[in-house]
Scaffold this active site. Structure first.
Site, PDB file in Angstrom:
ATOM      1  N   LYS A  40       0.827  -1.213   0.000  1.00  0.00           N
ATOM      2  CA  LYS A  40       0.000   0.000   0.000  1.00  0.00           C
ATOM      3  C   LYS A  40       0.860   1.261   0.000  1.00  0.00           C
ATOM      4  CE  LYS A  40      -4.166   1.787   2.148  1.00  0.00           C
ATOM      5  NZ  LYS A  40      -4.657   2.206   0.850  1.00  0.00           N
ATOM      6  N   GLY A  45       6.395   0.773   5.799  1.00  0.00           N
ATOM      7  CA  GLY A  45       7.241  -0.206   5.121  1.00  0.00           C
ATOM      8  C   GLY A  45       7.323   0.032   3.626  1.00  0.00           C
ATOM      9  N   CYS A  46       6.193   0.344   3.018  1.00  0.00           N
ATOM     10  CA  CYS A  46       6.165   0.564   1.569  1.00  0.00           C
ATOM     11  C   CYS A  46       6.910   1.842   1.198  1.00  0.00           C
ATOM     12  CB  CYS A  46       4.727   0.599   1.063  1.00  0.00           C
ATOM     13  SG  CYS A  46       3.877  -0.980   1.339  1.00  0.00           S
ATOM     14  N   THR A  47       6.829   2.840   2.055  1.00  0.00           N
ATOM     15  CA  THR A  47       7.577   4.072   1.820  1.00  0.00           C
ATOM     16  C   THR A  47       9.075   3.795   1.929  1.00  0.00           C
ATOM     17  OG1 THR A  47       5.749   5.429   2.608  1.00  0.00           O
ATOM     18  CG2 THR A  47       7.951   6.437   2.619  1.00  0.00           C
ATOM     19  N   SER A  50      10.096   1.808  -1.232  1.00  0.00           N
ATOM     20  CA  SER A  50      10.065   2.633  -2.444  1.00  0.00           C
ATOM     21  C   SER A  50      11.178   3.675  -2.437  1.00  0.00           C
ATOM     22  CB  SER A  50       8.690   3.305  -2.594  1.00  0.00           C
ATOM     23  OG  SER A  50       7.699   2.315  -2.791  1.00  0.00           O
TER      24      SER A  50
END
Length: 153
Positions: A40, A45-47, A50
């Site tokens: 998401k 974590g995704c930030t 990325s």
């Protein structure tokens, strides 16, 4: 059946953060692709993952690869996420999770969309798969290591 190393990566067409369609086959014969599925936009974590891809993006380009992120978020969400963190690569919207299912990306604890990275060579063959929900930076490290090995072959 989930995609395995040695398989031809299944083609797909999804909408990018700028609203244009992107197909995996657009890159075949041109460059390798590092395809990372993440849960998401704009979550911790995704930030982190990325931004790690962002910070190494020039190294990926130098290795002859394009980085593409895929999640179930909308193109508009991707546009905001990419702008907020200056992400220089394509984010694709898989709102129905069809491509996630096509690749066989497992869910964590049966609930959270999985975090899996595929390194696909320029001929469209999957060379490496890395699956880790929590080791965000390792997705970048594993991908770069695989690309460097491909260059020496």
């Amino acid at each position: 059946m989930p995609v395995k190393v040695g398989d031809i990566a299944p083609d797909f067409t999804l909408t990018s953060q700028n609203g244009s369609p992107v197909s995996l086959n657009d890159f075949r014969g041109q460059k390798a692709v590092v395809l990372y599925f993440y849960p998401k936009d704009d979550t911790p974590g995704c930030t982190a993952e990325s931004c790690a891809f962002r910070d190494s993006y020039e190294t990926f380009k130098d290795a002859g690869a394009e980085v593409i992120g895929i999640s179930g978020d909308s193109s508009n969400s991707h546009a905001q996420f990419a702008s907020k963190y200056q992400l220089p690569f394509t984010l694709l919207s898989d709102t129905g999770n069809q491509v996630r299912k096509l690749y066989g990306v497992p869910a964590t604890l049966g609930l959270l969309p999985g975090r899996v990275t595929y390194v696909i060579d320029k001929n469209g063959v999957v060379q490496h798969i890395f699956n880790s929900q929590l080791n965000f930076k390792a997705h970048v490290d594993e991908s770069l290591k695989t690309l460097q090995e491909l260059q020496t072959v």
